[in-house]
Design an enzyme around this catalytic site. Structure first.
Site, mmCIF file in Angstrom:
data_model
loop_
_atom_site.group_PDB
_atom_site.id
_atom_site.type_symbol
_atom_site.label_atom_id
_atom_site.label_comp_id
_atom_site.label_asym_id
_atom_site.label_seq_id
_atom_site.Cartn_x
_atom_site.Cartn_y
_atom_site.Cartn_z
ATOM 1 N N ASP A 316 -4.804 -8.171 -11.655
ATOM 2 C CA ASP A 316 -5.984 -7.355 -10.981
ATOM 3 C C ASP A 316 -5.820 -5.936 -11.662
ATOM 4 O O ASP A 316 -4.697 -5.773 -12.412
ATOM 5 C CB ASP A 316 -5.860 -7.450 -9.629
ATOM 6 C CG ASP A 316 -7.260 -7.085 -8.928
ATOM 7 O OD1 ASP A 316 -8.090 -6.570 -9.800
ATOM 8 O OD2 ASP A 316 -7.535 -7.110 -7.764
ATOM 9 N N GLU A 526 -14.052 -2.900 -1.444
ATOM 10 C CA GLU A 526 -12.668 -2.519 -1.474
ATOM 11 C C GLU A 526 -11.955 -1.401 -0.712
ATOM 12 O O GLU A 526 -12.668 -1.235 0.305
ATOM 13 C CB GLU A 526 -12.089 -2.497 -2.838
ATOM 14 C CG GLU A 526 -12.657 -3.790 -3.817
ATOM 15 C CD GLU A 526 -12.286 -3.730 -5.061
ATOM 16 O OE1 GLU A 526 -11.144 -3.162 -5.385
ATOM 17 O OE2 GLU A 526 -12.769 -4.106 -6.197
#
Ligand code: BGC
Length: 762
Positions: A316, A526
């Protein structure tokens, strides 16, 4: 007396499951005579170490951009920087937008430029694999079709709908010239505070497994032939355990014991591997003190050796570097690269610079990373590039463009938005509303398009209202269309956090027949979506209470990505409709349900908490059945009302005694006993009565949505397979233990029929 099953009578079920679809796929040919594997080996043998390490490097578009795109400014690539990345650093992959969605024309120009250099100006002409987050449709393509977010889709309990939405997503992503989608999210959403809950399919591993598989098949095709021009490679994420941060804050530590990891968090990923998914992205955070990007056990032993995953692993965002800068398990950035690559990461989402490339090159030259490991990673990446047909067709296919954003796709999105609608409360059948009424519409989610969509919509945060197409209706606009503009008054009342004009809203409520108060959350994605309190902000509760203090009945519409606590305003609400993040057609779908043009059938994919500190999932343990621990949610997982009535009867099991390796059939009848056609979902749960470790009181093993006309009935069939009866015992063996199992069938978690069967060894 407690009866534990004798350990000697256990059947141990292997956790190893070969990735059938995957191996067929990887052996498949791409139209050329030479088998894929041969092409990979040949190409690899021609590559220099620099070229190989470049293939493992992924940078973000920003790193090769001249100008950032905004709502008012066009994004511009820097050809010089791009050329440097592709020819000097041999970069194999680029991702993302910088920072707004591009039109098809802009994508075509961009991808063409990238592939011109990659295939025309580099020694071996290896095409770039471009990756994008297409989370609810091709959300970074201006003309594309957006869908409800995953948490909403999970409420529809309709795998076919998920498959079709992914099919359209694949086509619209490919139409932009992009072959790789960073979705589906297969995290099990068991902490409602977590700001990425809405990217999951809810809190149950089985529900997620089924919908995740449907999504992958939609993206990649039934046979995972991603060379097909309208398919893309999927990326299951975020492996593993990302979705249960202890604090609820994004990217913070999770403490998940091995048994829980395997019984709850691994199954959706296992199912996705079996479904042939091509790539995986890693959990940004840490589990049990080990940042997952550095965890050889999870990334190699479990993922490769147990699950049999054959695709490639991408990190990621910046997460290799963070092993040094944030988690401090690596004493230098270079050591961080060594750790991650040796743990099993094949491609680094670096994403801003070439540090990964420099470090990995140095590490390999000095022998700290064997070249065989580099070859393994690059071969995995090349296999996917070949499988995608990128070597033959690196450029966007112009012919797909006419299919993007079609009316048919918008209709599917509307159908999906309707099916997700979950009616949580409907006192005295207050809904549906009749059209001849004076309506007050109020609340911060009533007149915004962004809030219906949430994050990953035209921008990362999704909160740039001006970017949303004006032809899609807000809730207010859709309600006005039903009730007649002249009958509708609107006062915002409160913004998300602050009172705005509550007094005016209350005054208007007094002269209305009904108040539709639209509360919930602003768009977020997020870490910026972190909260300190699950309770809905005070200003919104104050608005609802003030309107409830009039005699005018109040209907609450909840537009939110997680179940914000609303308990203080529930008792005095006549009706409550959970809309989640229903996508661009959400305004219309909400009005359709409120005014009875669509009969709601959605079912909660999560437990709706009554209080911010009482966060228990539906599949709780026996100790949570009794006072003072008793599970007491506001609404149960599986809850959802209809405008008609359904009755469940005749739960029947094909056998009352099975062996541990046998399957069992369960059937149940569902009848529509009301006056309207409607959707109902039959859920099947099991309970293992006694276990060597404590077992959940309910565990979902099947669900089936049925559509029934008034008076109509049907029989739903479920097959329970041994894996669903198995769990990890005290010795961490995956076993079906002999003994009694209860089976429950019904519309949700309550009002259910019950039967029992025995698992016997002989
Ligand atoms: C997210 C991923 C996403 C990636 C690329 C990260 O911040 O955690 O889900 O795929 O960014 O945009």
């Amino acid at each position: 007396m407690r009866h534990y099953k004798a350990a000697t009578q256990l059947l141990v079920i292997s956790m190893f499951w070969p990735s059938l679809a995957g191996s067929i796929l990887f052996a498949a040919q791409t139209g050329e005579v030479r088998p894929l594997e041969k092409r990979v080996t040949e190409l690899l043998s021609k590559m220099t170490l620099e070229e190989k390490v470049g293939q493992m490097t992924q940078i973000t578009l920003q790193a090769v951009s001249k100008t950032r795109g905004t709502a008012t400014q066009k994004h511009e690539i820097s050809v010089e920087k791009l050329r440097q990345a592709l020819t000097s650093y041999h970069v194999g992959s680029i991702l993302n937008v910088h920072d707004v969605a591009l039109t098809l024309d802009e994508w075509h120009e961009l991808i063409t430029r990238i592939q011109d250099i990659a295939t025309g100006e580099t020694r071996l002409g290896v095409p770039v694999i471009y990756g994008i987050d297409a989370i609810h449709g091709a959300n970074y393509v201006v003309e594309a079709t957006l869908f409800p977010q995953s948490i909403a889709l999970a409420a529809a309990r309709n795998p076919e709908l998920v498959r079709k939405s992914a099919e359209i997503t694949a086509l619209e992503v490919r139409a932009a010239g992009i072959p790789w989608n960073f979705n589906p999210v297969l995290g099990v959403g068991r902490n409602p505070l977590w700001p990425r809950l809405w990217e999951t399919f809810g809190e149950d591993p089985y529900l997620i497994s089924v919908l995740g598989e449907a999504y992958i098949k939609g993206l990649e095709g039934e046979d995972n032939d991603i060379s097909a021009g309208d398919k893309v490679a999927g990326c299951m994420k975020h492996y593993l355990g990302y979705s249960l941060p202890l604090s609820g804050k994004d990217r913070t530590p999770a403490w998940i014991p091995e048994r829980m990891l395997r019984d709850y968090f691994l199954p959706p990923f296992k199912r996705a591997v079996d479904a042939g998914v091509h790539t995986v992205m890693i959990n940004s955070s840490e589990i049990n003190g080990i940042p997952v990007h550095s965890d050889h056990y999870l990334l190699t032993q479990v993922l490769r050796e147990e699950l049999g995953f054959e695709g490639f692993v991408v990190s990621d965002w910046q997460d290799i570097e963070r092993l040094h800068t944030r988690d401090r398990v690596a004493a230098s950035p270079k050591e961080a690269v060594r750790m991650a690559v040796m743990a099993g990461v094949d491609m680094s989402m670096v994403p801003f610079d070439f540090s990964f490339y420099d470090h990995l090159l140095a590490l390999t030259k000095e022998g700290s990373v064997p070249e065989a490991r580099i070859d393994e990673a690059v071969a995995r990446i090349l296999r996917v590039k070949f499988a995608l047909g990128l070597f033959e067709k690196p450029y966007p296919n112009r012919q797909l463009r006419s299919h993007v954003g079609s009316e048919e796709s918008a209709n599917l999105s509307l159908q999906a938005a309707r099916e997700v609608m979950t009616l949580l409360k409907n006192d005295g059948n207050f809904l549906p509303l009749s059209r001849q009424q004076k309506v007050l519409v109020s609340g911060p989610t009533a007149n915004l398009r962004s809030v219906l969509n949430g994050g990953w919509s035209y921008t990362w945060q999704g909160n740039e209202e001006s970017l949303y197409p004006r032809d899609k209706k807000t809730i207010l606009e859709a309600v006005a269309e039903k009730a007649g503009k002249e009958n509708v008054t609107y006062f915002e009342g409160a913004s998300f956090e602050e009172a705005v004009n509550i007094a005016e809203a209350v005054d208007a409520a007094r002269s209305a027949d009904v108040a539709i108060v639209c509360i919930g959350e602003d768009a977020y994605c997020e870490t910026p979506g972190n909260i300190d309190d699950l309770t809905l902000p005070a200003a919104q509760l104050e608005l609802v209470k003030a309107i409830q203090s009039t005699d005018t009945p109040v209907v609450l519409t909840l537009v939110q990505g997680r179940p914000r606590v609303i308990t203080p305003v529930v008792a005095d609400a006549k009706a409550i409709l959970m809309a989640y993040l229903p996508g661009p057609e959400g305004g219309r779908a909400i009005a359709d349900v409120l005014f009875g043009d669509f009969n709601p059938g959605g079912k909660l994919p999560i437990t709706y908490p009554r209080a911010p500190n009482d966060l228990v999932n539906y599949d709780h343990k026996p100790v949570e059945m009794d006072d003072p621990n008793k599970l007491n949610p506001l609404f149960q997982f599986g809850h959802g009302l209809s405008y008609t009535q359904f009755e469940f009867s005749n739960l029947h099991l094909s056998s009352r005694r099975i062996k541990p390796n046998e399957t069992l059939q369960a059937t149940v009848e569902v009848a529509n006993t009301g006056e309207r056609a409607g959707d109902e979902v039959a859920h099947l749960f099991i309970q293992d009565e006694y276990g060597s470790v404590s077992r959940p009181v309910r565990q979902l093993v099947g669900f089936e949505k049925v559509r029934l006309a008034p008076g109509e009935s049907t029989t739903v069939e479920f097959i329970i397979v041994p894996d669903q009866l198995a769990f990890h015992d005290r010795n961490m063996r995956f076993v079906v233990e002999p003994g009694t199992f209860k089976v429950f069938a019904g519309p949700g978690a309550s009002d259910i029929l019950e039967a029992t069967f025995e698992v016997v060894v002989n």
